[in-house]
Enzyme design. Structure first.
Site, short mmCIF file in Angstrom:
data_model
loop_
_atom_site.label_atom_id
_atom_site.label_comp_id
_atom_site.label_asym_id
_atom_site.label_seq_id
_atom_site.Cartn_x
_atom_site.Cartn_y
_atom_site.Cartn_z
N GLU A 42 0.88 -1.17 0.00
CA GLU A 42 0.00 0.00 0.00
C GLU A 42 0.91 1.22 0.00
O GLU A 42 1.45 1.61 1.03
CB GLU A 42 -0.92 -0.02 1.23
CG GLU A 42 -1.91 -1.16 1.24
CD GLU A 42 -2.93 -1.06 0.11
OE1 GLU A 42 -3.09 0.05 -0.46
OE2 GLU A 42 -3.57 -2.07 -0.20
N CYS A 88 -1.52 9.51 2.20
CA CYS A 88 -1.23 9.05 0.84
C CYS A 88 -2.34 9.37 -0.14
O CYS A 88 -2.11 9.39 -1.35
CB CYS A 88 -0.97 7.55 0.83
SG CYS A 88 -2.44 6.59 1.17
#
Length: 514
Positions: free
Chosen positions: A232, A266
């Protein structure tokens, strides 16, 4: 809330010490694996009970977690911490908990084959021991959610906490010892050397949240043991403001999205593409939104600081580099405040225009309160600009759901797409979350996470009196020869019938379209 980090606890990949907190990592892994093999796949009730203990570990100690995270960041809102780290993940965990029994049931493919004495099922089986490497930007949320999902799939879990948020890491380690036996859940702390050693363990699956740079090192280390991995990661997330967008509303929402956790997320927007004739209006609206949000910054506990000096220096360096190379930099600092402030590690919201590809900020994920704003003339320019760069974790679009939006979705590549709001691609509890290309591989959340941490094992049996292997094993008789020829003739006719009905496109010009 998910997040990747330019600098994470995984450190470098390579040989490091095999211990953390005086414990041998390989020994912990072996004890978990032996317990898993000895006790077998856990029941649905035990899986739910482990998830409940994991939730209790956090919910019983929310004040301690807020204190630890405040100590780690220096300035971080209590309300923001509770929402982003704890309450924001509860519905996702509860969804996994409530559905795991159904997900555990075997799936029976090709039911028609049962008429011929063949019985088949696909059984979701636990992998064994899952390793989780957590980031510093959301160090609670982004280890608890994957751990809960790994428990739902029936696994044991080892977690490596980020050393950058050391207070939170130590708190989680101590609490895990109170709520779990080490053969169920083990939390380890330590610096980059421990992180490197953690990546080299022969897990049954390794889950990493962090930067693309470190993700490459983690994957390389895991490959030595053929450990399957979920990455991720992050990237530079684009935002497109459509020509017919409500400019004021778009600017307000983009301004808020950039400032979640001080921009250290993110899925935060990284650069904004705006119609050329609306650039001035957009940047004015963006600056106005930030001024309303932050009448004060230095003494404002809601304004999250950069996590450490290294990240502060890095973000300031990106701004300075852009300015020195000719970019227009607008700092939205409250009157009377001098920012950036190295002591508090606070940087005022910053708008950067006239960015060129030779500037570091054009290619590096910012992870701070800075937005690059770029002009475009035609929607096709937007698609070309995004596609020349690594695929982002999320692409944003502000404007109506019309043909240009659909063209944008079809013509670009990203982990997810969100329209008119921040992180909307993460809202559905059963929607998979993950990146593509340099923004990650694999997915979790909901059933996608359960599947990630499971092996789908096919079990097939037959009670037929005639051996099927007689068709494949020598000596080959005329029956096998006739059957093979018949199957090939049928397949050729079917394939060419489809080709005659398909539009003539692709393939060599001389391909016989019979």
């Amino acid at each position: 809330m998910n997040g990747s980090t330019p600098d994470t606890s995984a450190g470098r990949a390579g040989t490091g010490p095999a211990s953390a907190d005086g414990r041998d990592l390989a020994a912990i892994l072996e004890s978990q694996r032996q317990a898993f093999l000895r006790e077998g796949p856990p029941s649905a009730a035990l899986r739910r009970e482990r998830i409940d203990r994991l939730l209790a570990m956090v919910l019983d100690n929310t004040d301690a977690y807020v204190e630890a995270l405040t100590a780690d960041f220096g300035t971080r809102s209590r309300t923001g911490t509770l929402f982003a780290e704890i309450t924001g993940m509860l519905t996702a965990v509860e969804y996994v908990r409530s559905h795991l029994t159904g997900w555990m049931r075997p799936r029976r493919p090709d039911r028609a084959a049962r008429l011929y004495g063949v019985r088949a099922e696909v059984r979701p089986c636990p992998l064994g021991v899952v390793g989780i490497i957590g980031p510093w930007n959301f160090p609670v949320n982004l280890v608890i959610l994957p751990a809960a999902t790994a428990f739902a799939a029936g696994n044991r879990v080892m977690i490596k906490m980020s050393e950058i948020t050391a207070h939170t890491a130590e708190l989680t380690r101590r609490l895990a010892e109170r709520y779990f036996d080490e053969t169920e859940l083990a939390v380890v702390t330590g610096g980059p050397e421990v992180g490197a050693a953690f990546t080299e363990l022969p897990f049954d699956h390794l889950f990493f949240t962090g930067s693309t740079r470190v993700g490459r090192l983690v994957q390389r280390a895991a490959a030595a043991n053929l450990v399957p991995i979920t990455l991720e990661l992050g990237g530079k997330n684009p935002v497109v403001v459509a020509a017919d967008a409500d400019l004021s509303r778009a600017a307000d929402r983009i301004a808020r999205a950039r400032m979640v956790n001080g921009g250290q997320v993110c899925v935060c927007p990284d650069y904004v593409l705006v119609p050329q004739d609306r650039m001035d209006d957009f940047t004015a609206a963006l600056a106005g939104a930030w001024r309303r949000m932050f009448p004060a910054i230095l003494g404002n506990d809601d304004y999250t600081a950069l996590v450490n000096t290294a990240n502060y220096v890095r973000v300031v360096g990106l701004i300075d580099d852009a300015r020195e190379r000719g970019a227009r930099v607008e700092t939205i600092a409250p009157a009377g405040e001098v920012l950036p402030d190295p002591g508090l590690r606070k940087i005022a919201p910053t708008i950067i225009r006239d960015v060129t590809d030779d500037m570091a900020i054009a290619s590096e994920e910012v992870f701070g309160p800075v937005l690059t704003v770029l002009p475009y003339r035609e929607p096709s320019e937007v698609i070309d600009y995004i596609n020349r760069r690594p695929a982002p974790l999320v692409a944003y679009w502000f404007g109506p759901d019309r043909a240009d939006f659909r063209t944008f979705v079809a013509g670009t590549r990203s982990g997810g797409v969100a329209r008119n709001e921040f992180a909307m691609q993460m809202f559905p509890d059963d929607a998979p979350f993950g990146g593509v290309g340099e923004s990650g591989m694999g997915a979790y959340h909901g059933k996608a996470g359960f599947d990630t941490f499971s092996h789908h094992r096919t079990v097939v049996g037959t009670d037929l009196p005639v051996p099927i292997t007689s068709l494949a094993a020598p000596p080959f008789g005329r029956w096998t020869e006739r059957l093979t020829g018949f199957a090939l003739r049928i397949a050729r006719r079917r394939t060419h019938r489809r080709l005659r009905g398909a539009p003539a496109a692709g393939g060599p010009a001389e391909f016989p379209r019979t």
